[in-house]
Enzyme design. Structure first.
Site, PDB file in Angstrom:
ATOM      1  N   GLY A  59      -6.187  -5.941 -18.159  1.00 57.52           N
ATOM      2  CA  GLY A  59      -7.081  -5.895 -16.992  1.00 57.52           C
ATOM      3  C   GLY A  59      -7.615  -4.501 -16.756  1.00 57.52           C
ATOM      4  N   HIS A  90     -24.196  23.983   1.768  1.00 61.27           N
ATOM      5  CA  HIS A  90     -24.292  24.472   0.394  1.00 61.27           C
ATOM      6  C   HIS A  90     -23.169  25.471   0.136  1.00 61.27           C
ATOM      7  CE1 HIS A  90     -25.988  25.736  -3.400  1.00 61.27           C
ATOM      8  NE2 HIS A  90     -25.805  26.998  -3.012  1.00 61.27           N
ATOM      9  N   CYS A 103       0.819  -1.209   0.000  1.00 62.27           N
ATOM     10  CA  CYS A 103       0.000   0.000   0.000  1.00 62.27           C
ATOM     11  C   CYS A 103       0.857   1.265   0.000  1.00 62.27           C
ATOM     12  CB  CYS A 103      -0.910  -0.037   1.225  1.00 62.27           C
ATOM     13  SG  CYS A 103      -1.697   1.528   1.576  1.00 62.27           S
TER      14      CYS A 103
HETATM   15  P1  FAD Z   1       0.871  -5.847   1.968  1.00 59.52           P
HETATM   16  O1  FAD Z   1       0.615  -4.402   1.919  1.00 59.52           O
HETATM   17  O2  FAD Z   1       1.247  -6.520   0.694  1.00 59.52           O
HETATM   18  O3  FAD Z   1       1.996  -6.069   3.050  1.00 59.52           O
HETATM   19  C1  FAD Z   1       2.565  -7.313   3.266  1.00 59.52           C
HETATM   20  C2  FAD Z   1       3.951  -7.104   3.832  1.00 59.52           C
HETATM   21  O4  FAD Z   1       4.477  -8.360   4.240  1.00 59.52           O
HETATM   22  C3  FAD Z   1       4.934  -6.552   2.803  1.00 59.52           C
HETATM   23  O5  FAD Z   1       5.550  -5.390   3.317  1.00 59.52           O
HETATM   24  C4  FAD Z   1       5.933  -7.674   2.596  1.00 59.52           C
HETATM   25  O6  FAD Z   1       7.240  -7.187   2.364  1.00 59.52           O
HETATM   26  C5  FAD Z   1       5.847  -8.391   3.939  1.00 59.52           C
HETATM   27  N1  FAD Z   1       6.237  -9.802   3.885  1.00 59.52           N
HETATM   28  C6  FAD Z   1       5.828 -10.752   3.013  1.00 59.52           C
HETATM   29  N2  FAD Z   1       6.368 -11.947   3.330  1.00 59.52           N
HETATM   30  C7  FAD Z   1       7.142 -11.753   4.420  1.00 59.52           C
HETATM   31  C8  FAD Z   1       7.938 -12.600   5.233  1.00 59.52           C
HETATM   32  N3  FAD Z   1       8.037 -13.905   4.982  1.00 59.52           N
HETATM   33  N4  FAD Z   1       8.588 -12.050   6.284  1.00 59.52           N
HETATM   34  C9  FAD Z   1       8.486 -10.733   6.568  1.00 59.52           C
HETATM   35  N5  FAD Z   1       7.736  -9.889   5.838  1.00 59.52           N
HETATM   36  C10 FAD Z   1       7.061 -10.386   4.782  1.00 59.52           C
HETATM   37  N6  FAD Z   1      -5.918  -0.615  -1.955  1.00 59.52           N
HETATM   38  C11 FAD Z   1      -6.741   0.369  -1.563  1.00 59.52           C
HETATM   39  O7  FAD Z   1      -7.509   0.178  -0.611  1.00 59.52           O
HETATM   40  N7  FAD Z   1      -6.754   1.580  -2.184  1.00 59.52           N
HETATM   41  C12 FAD Z   1      -5.950   1.851  -3.235  1.00 59.52           C
HETATM   42  O8  FAD Z   1      -5.994   2.959  -3.788  1.00 59.52           O
HETATM   43  C13 FAD Z   1      -5.061   0.828  -3.681  1.00 59.52           C
HETATM   44  N8  FAD Z   1      -4.234   1.048  -4.716  1.00 59.52           N
HETATM   45  C14 FAD Z   1      -3.366   0.062  -5.095  1.00 59.52           C
HETATM   46  C15 FAD Z   1      -2.532   0.278  -6.188  1.00 59.52           C
HETATM   47  C16 FAD Z   1      -1.646  -0.700  -6.592  1.00 59.52           C
HETATM   48  C17 FAD Z   1      -0.734  -0.437  -7.761  1.00 59.52           C
HETATM   49  C18 FAD Z   1      -1.586  -1.940  -5.892  1.00 59.52           C
HETATM   50  C19 FAD Z   1      -0.625  -3.012  -6.299  1.00 59.52           C
HETATM   51  C20 FAD Z   1      -2.434  -2.177  -4.825  1.00 59.52           C
HETATM   52  C21 FAD Z   1      -3.329  -1.184  -4.422  1.00 59.52           C
HETATM   53  N9  FAD Z   1      -4.211  -1.396  -3.356  1.00 59.52           N
HETATM   54  C22 FAD Z   1      -5.083  -0.408  -2.987  1.00 59.52           C
HETATM   55  C23 FAD Z   1      -4.233  -2.679  -2.628  1.00 59.52           C
HETATM   56  C24 FAD Z   1      -3.457  -2.560  -1.317  1.00 59.52           C
HETATM   57  O9  FAD Z   1      -2.150  -2.105  -1.573  1.00 59.52           O
HETATM   58  C25 FAD Z   1      -3.429  -3.897  -0.611  1.00 59.52           C
HETATM   59  O10 FAD Z   1      -4.754  -4.370  -0.475  1.00 59.52           O
HETATM   60  C26 FAD Z   1      -2.804  -3.789   0.761  1.00 59.52           C
HETATM   61  O11 FAD Z   1      -1.483  -3.320   0.684  1.00 59.52           O
HETATM   62  C27 FAD Z   1      -2.829  -5.145   1.466  1.00 59.52           C
HETATM   63  O12 FAD Z   1      -2.261  -5.000   2.722  1.00 59.52           O
HETATM   64  P2  FAD Z   1      -1.584  -6.238   3.464  1.00 59.52           P
HETATM   65  O13 FAD Z   1      -1.088  -5.696   4.756  1.00 59.52           O
HETATM   66  O14 FAD Z   1      -2.485  -7.382   3.465  1.00 59.52           O
HETATM   67  O15 FAD Z   1      -0.360  -6.661   2.527  1.00 59.52           O
END
Ligand code: FAD
Length: 468
Positions: A180, A445, A43
């Protein structure tokens, strides 16, 4: 080897994991948080925030060029892409530092580097290159997702790319094929189209933003085409070929008329789905069940089938949204700390930051009609909203879907600041409010929010600035 003991361990410091860690610490637990890359996750570093920065910078450029009242050498203004990238980096770095500060102030131990599960209570990590074992009463998995390849088209980071590379282009490509037409594809297409790239979006399903309100998505498609994006739906890609020193070629069949197609571009952006980061979670044999797409399965308390092991965010699938991940982080943290909360997705909003924005919560009109034949709909156009016209943003509509008891079942907005406007209707849905609760509240407004009030009035044929 020494084992370090903590109450709660969180793997992954994206918006799911770091929020879970903060809440667990606020609840008085000792917390260790593992992150293999940068705090803030997809994110903050490679998703929501950098895209919004690029969208903002390119929008300023576009508006300056389009503005009818400006005179002088505006026509000579160019957009310095290197500076656009600099601004993006500054915002991202500032936010990352902010989260690191909060983790520190909340006494959370941040362990850099990858972490792997040894069993349901133990984690192996390598802080400062040294192997260490951590033991926790509860573990929250929040390792997120990554861009998915297509069977015949794999990202190589150079010609066939993911959003990760598309966010950091050193120069603007002349042509870009986007595979997509979901949120990521349309936002990326918008950014580069504004910079003069010839953008073509190919979507296999019959319309853009699959699953969204049919009418508003169709309107957005038209508006994006007017902005210069070429969008083709019902396009089944079957082959991707890189020509020697030439462009990339995508071939396939148009499902609408079964005719073959061929498109060429300098680069191809894969934006057709994501895969869970569930495969590299273990130091040994995997032991947490996943579904066919690799997403970890959880119950309503966000616990996996392994007691004491929770999973949240993109890792568990559903709508891949940052605020969903964060909310799940809060619920999982409370439950890991001994609470009993369940996750509800009834009022989960989403937004696409195109121009105009599209935002949505709850059931579409079509979905509501499957549930009951007494659906009520209120539709109000931004053409009749004074503030929207002063902003030269009269395109779009607010649509509110209500049930026979007047409770709001869904809301869909195409228009200026749709993502912010939707918050009022999300709260209304979350609290089970009726359309009259929205329509009888006084709205300032002139504001865009009056369009929300008018759409609620329209459900009962009482809109003031529209023919009912
Ligand atoms: P992530 O943000 O992916 O975080 C997971 C973390 O775990 C990462 O930092 C990774 O390095 C770490 N990790 C993985 N494996 C390990 C390990 N074994 N040991 C230690 N660390 C590890 N969502 C919105 O709501 N609004 C938006 O406008 C939006 N725009 C987006 C635009 C793009 C281009 C993309 C790709 C996504 C977008 N999203 C948006 C989606 C959003 O980014 C994700 O839904 C969100 O980041 C998910 O959060 P998370 O914490 O589940 O995973």
């Amino acid at each position: 080897m020494e084992t370090i003991k903590r109450d709660i361990a969180v793997i992954g410091a994206g918006p799911g994991g770091y929020v879970a860690a903060l809440r667990a610490a606020q609840l008085g637990k000792s917390v260790v948080l593992f992150e293999r890359d940068r705090v803030g996750g997809t994110c903050m570093n490679w998703g929501c925030i950098p895209t919004k920065s690029l969208l903002h910078q390119t929008k300023v450029f576009q508006e300056l060029r389009k503005n009818k009242a400006l005179e002088g050498p505006v026509g000579q203004v160019v957009c310095n892409w290197a500076k656009v990238q600099d601004e993006k980096r500054k915002v991202v770095d500032r936010l990352v530092r902010g989260v690191e500060f909060l983790l520190l102030r909340n006494g959370i131990e941040l362990v850099p580097g990858p972490a792997a599960l040894l069993d349901e209570r133990h984690i192996l990590a390598y802080p400062a290159g040294e192997e260490k074992t951590y033991e926790a009463d509860r573990i929250i998995l929040a390792t997120g997702s990554r861009s998915a390849d297509l069977p015949f088209l794999k990202a190589d980071g150079r010609d066939v790319i993911t959003s990760f590379e598309a966010l950091a282009f050193e120069s603007v490509p002349q042509s870009l094929l986007v595979v997509g037409a979901g949120a990521i594809g349309l936002e990326m297409g918008t950014i580069y189209s504004r910079m003069g790239t010839e953008v073509t979006v190919l979507e296999i399903l019959p319309r853009i933003l699959p699953g969204s309100d049919r009418d508003l998505a169709a309107r957005l498609e038209l508006l994006l085409k007017r902005q210069g994006l070429k969008i083709f739906t019902g396009m089944k890609i079957e082959q991707g070929v890189k020509q020697e020193n030439g462009p990339l070629v995508l071939r396939g069949t148009c499902l609408k008329n079964q005719t073959p197609f061929e498109f060429k571009a300098e680069r191809v952006l894969l934006a057709a789905g994501r895969r869970a980061n569930s495969d590299k979670l273990y130091a040994g044999t995997p032991f947490v069940p996943v579904n066919r797409q690799g997403f970890i399965q959880v119950d309503a308390s966000l616990q996996t089938s392994v007691p004491g092991l929770y999973a949240i965010g993109d890792l568990i699938g559903g709508k891949l949204l940052a605020h969903k991940a964060s909310h799940e982080g809060l619920i999982a943290a409370v439950n890991a700390a001994g609470g009993k909360e369940t996750m509800s997705y009834d009022a989960l909003p989403m937004a696409v930051f195109t121009d105009p924005e599209f935002a949505s919560v709850g059931l579409t009109e079509e979905e509501a009609r499957v549930q009951t034949d007494k659906v009520q709909v209120g539709l109000f156009s931004f053409q009749a909203n004074g503030r929207a016209l002063t902003m030269e943003c009269g395109e779009g509509q607010v649509k509110i879907v209500a049930g026979p008891d007047d409770r709001i079942l869904g809301a869909h907005i195409l228009g200026p600041c749709a993502s912010d406007l939707l918050a009022e209707l999300t709260l209304a849905m979350f609290k089970g409010l009726k359309i009259q609760d929205v329509s009888s509240a006084i709205h300032i407004h002139p504001t865009l929010s009056e369009a929300v009030m008018e759409a609620a009035l329209k459900v009962k044929g009482l809109a003031l600035h529209a023919v009912n």
